[in-house]
Design an enzyme around this catalytic site. Structure first.
Site, short mmCIF file in Angstrom:
data_model
loop_
_atom_site.label_atom_id
_atom_site.label_comp_id
_atom_site.label_asym_id
_atom_site.label_seq_id
_atom_site.Cartn_x
_atom_site.Cartn_y
_atom_site.Cartn_z
N ILE A 1 20.84 10.46 -3.25
CA ILE A 1 20.61 9.02 -3.06
C ILE A 1 21.16 8.56 -1.72
O ILE A 1 20.49 7.85 -0.96
CB ILE A 1 21.23 8.22 -4.23
CG1 ILE A 1 20.55 8.58 -5.55
CG2 ILE A 1 21.12 6.71 -3.97
CD1 ILE A 1 21.21 8.06 -6.80
N THR B 1 25.90 0.89 -6.67
CA THR B 1 24.85 1.27 -7.64
C THR B 1 25.23 2.59 -8.30
O THR B 1 24.40 3.20 -8.97
CB THR B 1 23.47 1.44 -6.97
OG1 THR B 1 23.60 2.44 -5.94
CG2 THR B 1 22.94 0.16 -6.39
N ARG C 1 28.85 3.97 -10.04
CA ARG C 1 29.54 3.71 -11.31
C ARG C 1 30.70 2.75 -11.03
O ARG C 1 31.34 2.83 -9.98
CB ARG C 1 30.10 5.01 -11.92
CG ARG C 1 29.07 5.95 -12.49
CD ARG C 1 28.37 5.40 -13.75
NE ARG C 1 27.37 6.31 -14.28
CZ ARG C 1 26.08 6.32 -13.97
NH1 ARG C 1 25.59 5.45 -13.10
NH2 ARG C 1 25.27 7.18 -14.54
N PHE D 1 17.57 2.63 -11.27
CA PHE D 1 16.69 3.78 -11.50
C PHE D 1 15.31 3.36 -12.01
O PHE D 1 14.39 4.16 -12.05
CB PHE D 1 17.31 4.70 -12.58
CG PHE D 1 17.23 4.07 -13.95
CD1 PHE D 1 18.14 3.13 -14.35
CD2 PHE D 1 16.18 4.38 -14.81
CE1 PHE D 1 18.03 2.51 -15.59
CE2 PHE D 1 16.06 3.78 -16.05
CZ PHE D 1 17.00 2.84 -16.44
N GLU E 1 30.09 -2.50 -18.73
CA GLU E 1 28.66 -2.80 -18.93
C GLU E 1 28.13 -2.22 -20.24
O GLU E 1 27.33 -2.85 -20.92
CB GLU E 1 27.82 -2.30 -17.75
CG GLU E 1 27.89 -0.82 -17.54
CD GLU E 1 27.04 -0.33 -16.39
OE1 GLU E 1 25.86 -0.14 -16.62
OE2 GLU E 1 27.56 -0.12 -15.29
N HIS F 1 22.24 -2.48 -14.42
CA HIS F 1 22.09 -1.03 -14.32
C HIS F 1 20.60 -0.65 -14.33
O HIS F 1 20.13 0.13 -15.18
CB HIS F 1 22.83 -0.31 -15.45
CG HIS F 1 23.16 1.11 -15.10
ND1 HIS F 1 24.31 1.73 -15.49
CD2 HIS F 1 22.49 2.04 -14.38
CE1 HIS F 1 24.34 2.98 -15.03
NE2 HIS F 1 23.23 3.18 -14.35
P1 NAI Z 1 24.36 13.79 -5.77
O1 NAI Z 1 25.15 14.75 -6.59
O2 NAI Z 1 23.08 14.26 -5.15
O3 NAI Z 1 25.28 13.24 -4.56
C1 NAI Z 1 26.60 12.83 -4.73
C2 NAI Z 1 27.33 13.06 -3.41
O4 NAI Z 1 28.65 12.53 -3.57
C3 NAI Z 1 27.48 14.56 -3.04
O5 NAI Z 1 27.06 14.77 -1.72
C4 NAI Z 1 28.98 14.80 -3.22
O6 NAI Z 1 29.49 15.79 -2.30
C5 NAI Z 1 29.55 13.41 -2.92
N1 NAI Z 1 30.91 13.23 -3.39
C6 NAI Z 1 31.56 13.88 -4.40
N2 NAI Z 1 32.83 13.46 -4.47
C7 NAI Z 1 33.01 12.53 -3.49
C8 NAI Z 1 34.11 11.78 -3.04
N3 NAI Z 1 35.31 11.90 -3.59
N4 NAI Z 1 33.92 10.94 -1.98
C9 NAI Z 1 32.71 10.84 -1.39
N5 NAI Z 1 31.63 11.57 -1.76
C10 NAI Z 1 31.79 12.40 -2.81
O7 NAI Z 1 24.15 12.51 -6.68
P2 NAI Z 1 23.03 11.39 -6.52
O8 NAI Z 1 21.79 11.82 -7.23
O9 NAI Z 1 22.93 10.99 -5.10
O10 NAI Z 1 23.67 10.20 -7.39
C11 NAI Z 1 24.88 9.57 -7.02
C12 NAI Z 1 25.35 8.69 -8.16
O11 NAI Z 1 24.46 7.58 -8.33
C13 NAI Z 1 25.33 9.37 -9.54
O12 NAI Z 1 26.52 10.11 -9.74
C14 NAI Z 1 25.21 8.21 -10.49
O13 NAI Z 1 26.49 7.78 -10.88
C15 NAI Z 1 24.57 7.11 -9.65
N6 NAI Z 1 23.24 6.76 -10.16
C16 NAI Z 1 23.01 5.46 -10.51
C17 NAI Z 1 21.78 5.07 -11.00
C18 NAI Z 1 21.50 3.65 -11.37
O14 NAI Z 1 20.48 3.37 -12.00
N7 NAI Z 1 22.35 2.71 -11.00
C19 NAI Z 1 20.69 6.06 -11.18
C20 NAI Z 1 21.02 7.39 -10.73
C21 NAI Z 1 22.26 7.72 -10.25
#
Ligand code: NAI
Length: 336
Positions: free
Chosen positions: A155, A233, A235, A306, A264, A303
């Site tokens: 994302i 967006t 958590r 997505f 939430e 929320h």
């Molecule tokens: P992803 O796993 O592709 O990317 C997460 C990134 O965060 C990775 O590059 C990782 O190295 C980095 N990361 C890990 N620990 C970290 C830290 N301490 N500081 C900074 N960066 C760190 O995950 P993706 O698909 O990009 O999703 C990210 C988050 O978005 C999900 O974990 C989920 O909580 C949230 N999400 C929210 C949605 C919504 O409808 N609001 C829908 C889908 C995801």
């Protein structure tokens, strides 16, 4: 012929219609709009495949009821609503949907950002009252501003691409930097402190876990300059609630766009609160959300980042693929 029975929980009528077309007569399909939990786990006694969304609670007691279950194909990326150990011990496989909405969540991030930077939410309320005055609605350009992206995964990278289209400078904090991306997309990896100090807008895209719990907190909130916009967006637990309220109260955050907020999940059934014994934590969450809602410079969405037509179809298509591949011994997005 013995049919494979599949039970989908948390489905809308539209999803039911879509999914029905994807299975032939060798399947017996059940659709339930409600979540699966201990109170209705009798529904899965004879089911072979189960497909929940994130609000179902597939704990050990629920899984115990599913004597014929072979696969849980969750229609989400995360699987923390499933007792994986229990599933493993019962030889039940678990499949997820790893990618479906990188662009979808990134676009919602910009919807929140632009609403705040151009005061769209305030203008909307005014014009519905037939008030077309400009006073107090002046916004600012995104072009030339520094966007701080915390977490540059699927994302976060989409957010960076969109930001570049707006002519923004981008700095990113991520413990796993990808240096090919920095050259391709022209951004810099920095320490968290530098990101907090130098961003005009901060947006969160890292996962929530023990390392990111209260990543932004009362100790580092002072590093953020006054007037910064904050978008979350990912958590709610990634920012300490006290730090969020402090930043909004003290104009450190000139605005906050929150698709996720503390409690939430507790507030989902708000309409049932009057008929139930309500726990103190529910009431606290409700009160805190109301404090946020009273602010003109806070936009909360439920929320829904997505939730686009395309992303939901991608979720369903991958789920169907997971189920069919599991049954035919092909590769699928397997957790266990
Ligand atoms: P992803 O796993 O592709 O990317 C997460 C990134 O965060 C990775 O590059 C990782 O190295 C980095 N990361 C890990 N620990 C970290 C830290 N301490 N500081 C900074 N960066 C760190 O995950 P993706 O698909 O990009 O999703 C990210 C988050 O978005 C999900 O974990 C989920 O909580 C949230 N999400 C929210 C949605 C919504 O409808 N609001 C829908 C889908 C995801």
């Amino acid at each position: 012929m013995l049919k494979t029975s599949v039970a989908f929980f948390e489905t809308t009528e539209k999803e039911k219609k879509y999914l029905k077309k994807k299975f032939d007569k060798s399947f017996e399909l059940f659709f339930y709009p409600e979540e699966l939990n201990e109170t209705n786990s009798n529904l899965i006694a004879k089911v072979n495949i189960l497909s929940p969304f994130i609000y179902s609670n597939l704990n050990s007691k629920v899984l115990e009821k599913a004597k014929k279950l072979k696969l849980i194909a969750t229609r989400s990326t995360g699987y923390n609503h499933i007792d994986i150990k229990k599933a493993q011990s019962r030889n039940i496989s678990v499949a997820t949907v790893p990618y479906y909405g990188e662009n979808t969540v990134a676009e919602h991030t910009f919807a929140l950002m632009l609403a705040l930077s151009r005061n769209i939410h305030k203008a909307y309320v005014r014009t519905t009252r037939n008030d077309f005055a400009l006073a107090g609605l002046q916004g600012f350009d995104l072009k030339g501003k520094t966007l701080g992206v915390i977490g540059a995964g699927s994302i976060g990278v989409h957010v960076i691409k969109i930001a570049k289209g707006f002519g923004m400078k981008v700095i990113t904090h991520d413990p796993k930097p990808n240096h090919i991306l920095t050259e391709l997309l022209d951004f810099r990896y920095v320490a968290l402190e530098e990101l907090l100090t130098n961003s005009d807008i901060i947006t969160i895209h890292c996962p929530y876990n023990q390392h990111t719990h209260h990543l932004i907190n009362m100790n580092n909130i002072q590093l953020i300059k006054k007037g910064t916009l904050f978008i979350n967006t990912a958590r709610s637990g990634i920012i300490e609630p006290q730090a969020l309220y402090y930043a909004i109260d003290n104009n450190i955050f000139a605005g906050a766009g929150l698709d996720v907020f503390e409690g939430e999940e507790l507030l989902k059934e708000e309409n049932q609160m009057l008929t139930k014994n309500v726990a103190v934590e529910h009431l606290e969450a409700l009160l805190r959300r109301n404090i946020l809602l009273r602010r003109e410079n806070v936009i909360i969405t439920p929320h829904m980042a997505f939730d686009s037509v395309e992303a939901v179809e991608r979720i369903m298509d991958t789920t169907v693929e997971n189920i069919k591949s599991f049954l035919t011994g092909k590769n699928y997005h397997k957790v266990i």
